[in-house]
Motif scaffolding. Structure first.
Motif, PDB file in Angstrom:
ATOM      1  N   TRP A   1      -1.104 -11.465  -4.382  1.00  0.00           N
ATOM      2  CA  TRP A   1      -0.575 -10.354  -5.155  1.00  0.00           C
ATOM      3  C   TRP A   1       0.712  -9.858  -4.529  1.00  0.00           C
ATOM      4  N   ARG A   2       1.457  -9.090  -5.317  1.00  0.00           N
ATOM      5  CA  ARG A   2       2.647  -8.413  -4.794  1.00  0.00           C
ATOM      6  C   ARG A   2       2.822  -7.105  -5.553  1.00  0.00           C
ATOM      7  N   TYR A   3       3.561  -6.199  -4.948  1.00  0.00           N
ATOM      8  CA  TYR A   3       3.828  -4.897  -5.546  1.00  0.00           C
ATOM      9  C   TYR A   3       5.324  -4.773  -5.742  1.00  0.00           C
ATOM     10  N   LYS A   4       5.725  -4.360  -6.930  1.00  0.00           N
ATOM     11  CA  LYS A   4       7.141  -4.201  -7.243  1.00  0.00           C
ATOM     12  C   LYS A   4       7.420  -2.715  -7.455  1.00  0.00           C
ATOM     13  N   PRO A   5       7.769  -2.001  -6.380  1.00  0.00           N
ATOM     14  CA  PRO A   5       7.925  -0.550  -6.478  1.00  0.00           C
ATOM     15  C   PRO A   5       9.114  -0.105  -7.332  1.00  0.00           C
ATOM     16  N   LEU A   6      10.111  -0.941  -7.499  1.00  0.00           N
ATOM     17  CA  LEU A   6      11.285  -0.533  -8.256  1.00  0.00           C
ATOM     18  C   LEU A   6      11.163  -0.832  -9.745  1.00  0.00           C
ATOM     19  N   SER A   7      10.127  -1.529 -10.134  1.00  0.00           N
ATOM     20  CA  SER A   7       9.930  -1.781 -11.560  1.00  0.00           C
ATOM     21  C   SER A   7       9.398  -0.499 -12.211  1.00  0.00           C
ATOM     22  N   THR A   8       9.255  -0.503 -13.483  1.00  0.00           N
ATOM     23  CA  THR A   8       8.795   0.670 -14.208  1.00  0.00           C
ATOM     24  C   THR A   8       7.463   1.168 -13.652  1.00  0.00           C
ATOM     25  N   ARG A   9       7.462   2.374 -13.119  1.00  0.00           N
ATOM     26  CA  ARG A   9       6.268   3.031 -12.551  1.00  0.00           C
ATOM     27  C   ARG A   9       5.619   2.254 -11.420  1.00  0.00           C
ATOM     28  N   GLY A  10       6.268   1.282 -10.855  1.00  0.00           N
ATOM     29  CA  GLY A  10       5.643   0.456  -9.823  1.00  0.00           C
ATOM     30  C   GLY A  10       4.610  -0.429 -10.473  1.00  0.00           C
ATOM     31  N   ALA A  11       4.605  -1.679 -10.161  1.00  0.00           N
ATOM     32  CA  ALA A  11       3.690  -2.595 -10.839  1.00  0.00           C
ATOM     33  C   ALA A  11       3.180  -3.651  -9.882  1.00  0.00           C
ATOM     34  N   TYR A  12       1.901  -3.934  -9.994  1.00  0.00           N
ATOM     35  CA  TYR A  12       1.325  -5.046  -9.255  1.00  0.00           C
ATOM     36  C   TYR A  12       1.484  -6.302 -10.088  1.00  0.00           C
ATOM     37  N   GLN A  13       1.646  -7.419  -9.411  1.00  0.00           N
ATOM     38  CA  GLN A  13       1.621  -8.723 -10.062  1.00  0.00           C
ATOM     39  C   GLN A  13       0.694  -9.611  -9.252  1.00  0.00           C
ATOM     40  N   LEU A  14       0.069 -10.554  -9.926  1.00  0.00           N
ATOM     41  CA  LEU A  14      -0.870 -11.468  -9.286  1.00  0.00           C
ATOM     42  C   LEU A  14      -0.340 -12.891  -9.369  1.00  0.00           C
ATOM     43  N   ARG A  15      -0.623 -13.661  -8.333  1.00  0.00           N
ATOM     44  CA  ARG A  15      -0.207 -15.063  -8.339  1.00  0.00           C
ATOM     45  C   ARG A  15      -1.106 -15.827  -9.306  1.00  0.00           C
ATOM     46  N   ARG A  16      -0.482 -16.535 -10.233  1.00  0.00           N
ATOM     47  CA  ARG A  16      -1.215 -17.273 -11.263  1.00  0.00           C
ATOM     48  C   ARG A  16      -2.282 -18.185 -10.652  1.00  0.00           C
ATOM     49  N   SER A  17      -1.963 -18.892  -9.580  1.00  0.00           N
ATOM     50  CA  SER A  17      -2.925 -19.822  -8.976  1.00  0.00           C
ATOM     51  C   SER A  17      -4.147 -19.083  -8.430  1.00  0.00           C
ATOM     52  N   ALA A  18      -3.959 -17.863  -7.903  1.00  0.00           N
ATOM     53  CA  ALA A  18      -5.086 -17.075  -7.393  1.00  0.00           C
ATOM     54  C   ALA A  18      -5.994 -16.632  -8.537  1.00  0.00           C
ATOM     55  N   VAL A  19      -5.396 -16.255  -9.658  1.00  0.00           N
ATOM     56  CA  VAL A  19      -6.184 -15.830 -10.818  1.00  0.00           C
ATOM     57  C   VAL A  19      -6.954 -17.015 -11.386  1.00  0.00           C
ATOM     58  N   LEU A  20      -6.301 -18.161 -11.512  1.00  0.00           N
ATOM     59  CA  LEU A  20      -6.970 -19.349 -12.047  1.00  0.00           C
ATOM     60  C   LEU A  20      -8.108 -19.796 -11.136  1.00  0.00           C
ATOM     61  N   ALA A  21      -7.906 -19.710  -9.830  1.00  0.00           N
ATOM     62  CA  ALA A  21      -8.971 -20.079  -8.893  1.00  0.00           C
ATOM     63  C   ALA A  21     -10.166 -19.140  -9.056  1.00  0.00           C
ATOM     64  N   LYS A  22      -9.886 -17.845  -9.214  1.00  0.00           N
ATOM     65  CA  LYS A  22     -10.953 -16.863  -9.398  1.00  0.00           C
ATOM     66  C   LYS A  22     -11.680 -17.098 -10.726  1.00  0.00           C
ATOM     67  N   ALA A  23     -10.951 -17.577 -11.720  1.00  0.00           N
ATOM     68  CA  ALA A  23     -11.540 -17.859 -13.041  1.00  0.00           C
ATOM     69  C   ALA A  23     -12.247 -19.206 -13.068  1.00  0.00           C
ATOM     70  N   GLY A  24     -12.094 -20.004 -12.002  1.00  0.00           N
ATOM     71  CA  GLY A  24     -12.733 -21.310 -11.947  1.00  0.00           C
ATOM     72  C   GLY A  24     -12.031 -22.366 -12.773  1.00  0.00           C
ATOM     73  N   GLN A  25     -10.732 -22.152 -13.018  1.00  0.00           N
ATOM     74  CA  GLN A  25      -9.952 -23.102 -13.799  1.00  0.00           C
ATOM     75  C   GLN A  25      -8.954 -23.809 -12.898  1.00  0.00           C
ATOM     76  N   PRO A  26      -8.745 -25.105 -13.106  1.00  0.00           N
ATOM     77  CA  PRO A  26      -7.690 -25.779 -12.336  1.00  0.00           C
ATOM     78  C   PRO A  26      -6.330 -25.340 -12.828  1.00  0.00           C
ATOM     79  N   GLU A  27      -5.363 -25.282 -11.921  1.00  0.00           N
ATOM     80  CA  GLU A  27      -4.015 -24.906 -12.321  1.00  0.00           C
ATOM     81  C   GLU A  27      -3.391 -26.046 -13.094  1.00  0.00           C
ATOM     82  N   ALA A  28      -2.825 -25.740 -14.243  1.00  0.00           N
ATOM     83  CA  ALA A  28      -2.234 -26.778 -15.117  1.00  0.00           C
ATOM     84  C   ALA A  28      -0.926 -27.287 -14.579  1.00  0.00           C
TER      85      ALA A  28
END
Length: 71
Positions: free
Chosen positions: A44-71
């Motif tokens: 994950w990462r945090y972008k404090p200068l974006s609108t209201r501050g925003a978290y973003q997640l690494r696609r590969s980490a989300v896919l791993a958590k979902a049990g899907q292989p990265e395309a």
């Protein structure tokens, strides 16, 4: 689907088939964030200068958590 390395909590929620609020809550608590997403810059990462501050997640980490292989 975008091939971006970083995705929004909304996109992550869609991939995980949970509510966006569930993903946002997992990012708010430092301990839970570390358990679920790993270290900053890895899962994950945090972008404090974006609108209201925003978290973003690494696609590969989300896919791993979902049990899907990265395309």
């Amino acid at each position: 689907m975008s091939s971006s390395v970083w995705i929004s909590p909304r996109e992550a929620a869609d991939l995980l088939e949970v509510s966006e609020r569930t993903v946002q809550r997992s990012l708010q608590d430092e301990g839970q964030r570390a358990r679920e997403w790993g270290a900053e810059g890895e899962g994950w990462r945090y972008k404090p200068l974006s609108t209201r501050g925003a978290y973003q997640l690494r696609r590969s980490a989300v896919l791993a958590k979902a049990g899907q292989p990265e395309a």
